[in-house]
Design a protein around this motif. Structure first.
Motif, PDB file in Angstrom:
ATOM      1  N   ASP A  37       0.825  -1.207   0.000  1.00 14.62           N
ATOM      2  CA  ASP A  37       0.000   0.000   0.000  1.00 14.62           C
ATOM      3  C   ASP A  37       0.858   1.255   0.000  1.00 14.62           C
ATOM      4  O   ASP A  37       0.339   2.378   0.090  1.00 14.62           O
ATOM      5  N   HIS A  38       2.182   1.083  -0.114  1.00 11.83           N
ATOM      6  CA  HIS A  38       3.075   2.225  -0.242  1.00 11.83           C
ATOM      7  C   HIS A  38       3.000   2.752  -1.679  1.00 11.83           C
ATOM      8  O   HIS A  38       2.507   2.071  -2.581  1.00 11.83           O
ATOM      9  N   ASP A  39       3.504   3.968  -1.908  1.00 11.36           N
ATOM     10  CA  ASP A  39       3.403   4.561  -3.243  1.00 11.36           C
ATOM     11  C   ASP A  39       4.639   4.311  -4.104  1.00 11.36           C
ATOM     12  O   ASP A  39       4.739   4.817  -5.217  1.00 11.36           O
ATOM     13  N   ARG A  40       5.580   3.507  -3.583  1.00  9.21           N
ATOM     14  CA  ARG A  40       6.770   3.183  -4.361  1.00  9.21           C
ATOM     15  C   ARG A  40       7.039   1.687  -4.287  1.00  9.21           C
ATOM     16  O   ARG A  40       6.605   1.002  -3.366  1.00  9.21           O
ATOM     17  N   ARG A  41       7.779   1.213  -5.256  1.00  5.51           N
ATOM     18  CA  ARG A  41       8.147  -0.202  -5.276  1.00  5.51           C
ATOM     19  C   ARG A  41       9.163  -0.489  -4.181  1.00  5.51           C
ATOM     20  O   ARG A  41      10.114   0.262  -3.981  1.00  5.51           O
ATOM     21  N   LEU A  42       8.949  -1.594  -3.462  1.00 10.90           N
ATOM     22  CA  LEU A  42       9.849  -1.988  -2.378  1.00 10.90           C
ATOM     23  C   LEU A  42      10.365  -3.397  -2.622  1.00 10.90           C
ATOM     24  O   LEU A  42       9.669  -4.237  -3.195  1.00 10.90           O
ATOM     25  N   SER A  43      11.588  -3.647  -2.175  1.00 12.58           N
ATOM     26  CA  SER A  43      12.161  -4.991  -2.218  1.00 12.58           C
ATOM     27  C   SER A  43      12.427  -5.430  -0.790  1.00 12.58           C
ATOM     28  O   SER A  43      13.238  -4.822  -0.078  1.00 12.58           O
ATOM     29  N   VAL A  44      11.721  -6.475  -0.376  1.00 11.57           N
ATOM     30  CA  VAL A  44      11.819  -6.967   0.996  1.00 11.57           C
ATOM     31  C   VAL A  44      12.146  -8.450   0.959  1.00 11.57           C
ATOM     32  O   VAL A  44      11.397  -9.246   0.382  1.00 11.57           O
ATOM     33  N   ALA A  45      13.264  -8.820   1.553  1.00 12.73           N
ATOM     34  CA  ALA A  45      13.677 -10.225   1.647  1.00 12.73           C
ATOM     35  C   ALA A  45      13.682 -10.907   0.281  1.00 12.73           C
ATOM     36  O   ALA A  45      13.258 -12.059   0.148  1.00 12.73           O
ATOM     37  N   GLY A  46      14.132 -10.190  -0.744  1.00 14.24           N
ATOM     38  CA  GLY A  46      14.279 -10.787  -2.062  1.00 14.24           C
ATOM     39  C   GLY A  46      13.025 -10.808  -2.913  1.00 14.24           C
ATOM     40  O   GLY A  46      13.050 -11.316  -4.034  1.00 14.24           O
ATOM     41  N   VAL A  47      11.921 -10.266  -2.414  1.00 18.56           N
ATOM     42  CA  VAL A  47      10.676 -10.220  -3.171  1.00 18.56           C
ATOM     43  C   VAL A  47      10.334  -8.762  -3.458  1.00 18.56           C
ATOM     44  O   VAL A  47      10.404  -7.906  -2.565  1.00 18.56           O
ATOM     45  N   ASP A  48       9.969  -8.464  -4.710  1.00 20.35           N
ATOM     46  CA  ASP A  48       9.574  -7.113  -5.087  1.00 20.35           C
ATOM     47  C   ASP A  48       8.085  -6.923  -4.826  1.00 20.35           C
ATOM     48  O   ASP A  48       7.263  -7.756  -5.217  1.00 20.35           O
ATOM     49  N   TYR A  49       7.756  -5.801  -4.203  1.00 18.10           N
ATOM     50  CA  TYR A  49       6.366  -5.483  -3.873  1.00 18.10           C
ATOM     51  C   TYR A  49       5.943  -4.275  -4.690  1.00 18.10           C
ATOM     52  O   TYR A  49       6.535  -3.204  -4.587  1.00 18.10           O
ATOM     53  N   GLU A  50       4.908  -4.472  -5.516  1.00 26.99           N
ATOM     54  CA  GLU A  50       4.469  -3.458  -6.457  1.00 26.99           C
ATOM     55  C   GLU A  50       3.360  -2.594  -5.866  1.00 26.99           C
ATOM     56  O   GLU A  50       2.437  -3.098  -5.237  1.00 26.99           O
ATOM     57  N   PRO A  51       3.414  -1.274  -6.092  1.00 29.02           N
ATOM     58  CA  PRO A  51       2.350  -0.385  -5.615  1.00 29.02           C
ATOM     59  C   PRO A  51       1.254  -0.163  -6.640  1.00 29.02           C
ATOM     60  O   PRO A  51       0.243   0.442  -6.350  1.00 29.02           O
ATOM     61  N   GLY A  52       1.425  -0.663  -7.860  1.00 29.38           N
ATOM     62  CA  GLY A  52       0.530  -0.337  -8.954  1.00 29.38           C
ATOM     63  C   GLY A  52      -0.908  -0.765  -8.745  1.00 29.38           C
ATOM     64  O   GLY A  52      -1.817  -0.201  -9.357  1.00 29.38           O
ATOM     65  N   THR A  53      -1.164  -1.760  -7.914  1.00 27.57           N
ATOM     66  CA  THR A  53      -2.533  -2.256  -7.744  1.00 27.57           C
ATOM     67  C   THR A  53      -3.339  -1.411  -6.768  1.00 27.57           C
ATOM     68  O   THR A  53      -4.542  -1.595  -6.648  1.00 27.57           O
ATOM     69  N   GLY A  54      -2.697  -0.504  -6.039  1.00 24.99           N
ATOM     70  CA  GLY A  54      -3.432   0.342  -5.113  1.00 24.99           C
ATOM     71  C   GLY A  54      -4.149  -0.434  -4.037  1.00 24.99           C
ATOM     72  O   GLY A  54      -5.316  -0.205  -3.755  1.00 24.99           O
ATOM     73  N   LEU A  55      -3.470  -1.379  -3.422  1.00 21.61           N
ATOM     74  CA  LEU A  55      -4.103  -2.214  -2.406  1.00 21.61           C
ATOM     75  C   LEU A  55      -4.410  -1.414  -1.141  1.00 21.61           C
ATOM     76  O   LEU A  55      -3.644  -0.550  -0.724  1.00 21.61           O
ATOM     77  N   ALA A  56      -5.527  -1.723  -0.530  1.00 21.12           N
ATOM     78  CA  ALA A  56      -5.901  -1.139   0.746  1.00 21.12           C
ATOM     79  C   ALA A  56      -6.584  -2.216   1.562  1.00 21.12           C
ATOM     80  O   ALA A  56      -7.352  -3.016   1.033  1.00 21.12           O
ATOM     81  N   ALA A  57      -6.300  -2.251   2.854  1.00 21.80           N
ATOM     82  CA  ALA A  57      -6.840  -3.310   3.712  1.00 21.80           C
ATOM     83  C   ALA A  57      -7.800  -2.738   4.737  1.00 21.80           C
ATOM     84  O   ALA A  57      -7.681  -1.586   5.171  1.00 21.80           O
ATOM     85  N   SER A  58      -8.764  -3.575   5.138  1.00 18.60           N
ATOM     86  CA  SER A  58      -9.679  -3.186   6.199  1.00 18.60           C
ATOM     87  C   SER A  58      -9.011  -3.440   7.552  1.00 18.60           C
ATOM     88  O   SER A  58      -7.872  -3.884   7.635  1.00 18.60           O
ATOM     89  N   GLU A  59      -9.758  -3.168   8.614  1.00 18.29           N
ATOM     90  CA  GLU A  59      -9.249  -3.398   9.967  1.00 18.29           C
ATOM     91  C   GLU A  59      -8.939  -4.874  10.178  1.00 18.29           C
ATOM     92  O   GLU A  59      -9.710  -5.752   9.790  1.00 18.29           O
ATOM     93  N   ALA A  60      -7.797  -5.167  10.795  1.00 22.55           N
ATOM     94  CA  ALA A  60      -7.413  -6.542  11.115  1.00 22.55           C
ATOM     95  C   ALA A  60      -7.638  -6.789  12.599  1.00 22.55           C
ATOM     96  O   ALA A  60      -7.295  -5.952  13.437  1.00 22.55           O
ATOM     97  N   ARG A  61      -8.222  -7.949  12.902  1.00 23.97           N
ATOM     98  CA  ARG A  61      -8.508  -8.282  14.292  1.00 23.97           C
ATOM     99  C   ARG A  61      -7.975  -9.667  14.620  1.00 23.97           C
ATOM    100  O   ARG A  61      -8.019 -10.571  13.776  1.00 23.97           O
TER     101      ARG A  61
END
Length: 296
Positions: A37-61
């Motif tokens: 859900d960030h506005d830039r591409r991130l690489s975490v633990a060898g996996v690229d995370y894309e912002p292009g899909t505009g993901l947003a999550a609801s409350e987690a419980r």
């Protein structure tokens, strides 16, 4: 916070934080995708995370007890990553989703906060909504075997023991004509009797659906033409010239196991189980009560 790495816990204790959420999605076929859900591409633990899909999550419980906690994740359909036809084809059903809390200014600082599976995925217009179920949902699944007259093994698996790749049990063909209602006319299967591949599987080896597997509902021969009816599905259009391989089918009955596959000793059902009518009936004149098999 005690479960977080020290560096992330220290960052969260600051007055200003720079954290975002990342989701690593692993489909059942092994394909891995990353979203954030960030506005830039991130690489975490060898996996690229894309912002292009505009993901947003609801409350987690997280609740006590055995209730299944859910989170809804919403995003945009895009041809590069998540396609409407892939969702409709069920490729994301049961996929594993790992949610991470990441310091986007220092992606090496992150923590796994949740592991879920996709329970329901719906789409409308250009958006999709994925319901993520906690791992507790696995405790609500049926386990063990059902006592039934039909076999509960899958044709060709270790419990069944039939080699469906052997000569006579498998074949290859090409689509000659695509008809309506998921029925296709094929060539290359003329040596097999009608019905041989009913309840079997078809694997596309060429064409727009290459790599996908389909369930065969019916196999018949009409006026010398071999027709296969596939279980209705959504996907690329089937076209003449598409190549495939097929494996014989089994309707799970004891008679088919014995006659078609000569595999009665490995039958994983209870074919001689009396039905409810027999269990609740009483002896009458002319009845057969010799303890013989229900299925010959």
């Amino acid at each position: 916070m005690s479960g977080f790495p020290q560096a992330l816990a220290a960052h969260l204790a600051c007055d200003v934080t720079t954290v975002c959420q990342c989701w690593r999605l692993t489909r059942r076929d092994g394909q891995v995708s990353g979203f954030t859900d960030h506005d830039r591409r991130l690489s975490v633990a060898g996996v690229d995370y894309e912002p292009g899909t505009g993901l947003a999550a609801s409350e987690a419980r997280d609740s006590l007890g055995l209730a299944v906690d859910t989170v809804d994740v919403e995003g945009a359909l895009c041809s590069e990553r998540i396609r409407a036809e892939d969702i409709a084809a069920g490729l994301y059903d049961g996929a594993r989703v790992e949610a991470f809390l990441v310091n986007w200014r220092d992606p090496a600082v992150f923590a796994l906060v949740r592991t879920s599976t996709i329970g329901k995925l719906t789409r409308g217009g250009e958006h999709f909504v994925a319901e993520l179920e906690s791992l507790v949902h696995a405790l609500d699944q049926p386990n063990g075997r059902y006592v039934s007259r039909t076999c509960d093994a899958e044709l060709g698996d270790a419990r069944c023991g039939v080699d469906i790749g052997a000569s006579g049990f498998a074949g290859e063909g090409v689509v000659a004509r695509a008809g309506g209602a998921d029925t296709i006319a094929v060539s290359g299967l003329g040596d097999f009797a009608g019905g041989w591949f009913a309840h079997g599987t078809l694997l596309w080896t060429g064409g727009a659906r290459q790599g996908r597997s389909e369930r065969i509902v019916a196999h018949r021969i009409e006026d010398g033409t071999v027709l296969l009816t596939l279980l209705p599905s959504v996907g690329p259009v089937i076209a003449p010239g598409d190549a495939f391989s097929v494996a014989a089918g089994c309707d799970k009955s004891f008679a088919t196991c014995r006659k078609k596959f000569a595999n009665a000793l490995n039958f994983r059902g209870f074919p001689h189980l009396p039905g409810n009518d027999t269990a609740y009936s009483y002896a009458v004149d002319g009845g057969q009560f010799d303890g013989g098999p229900v299925v010959p």
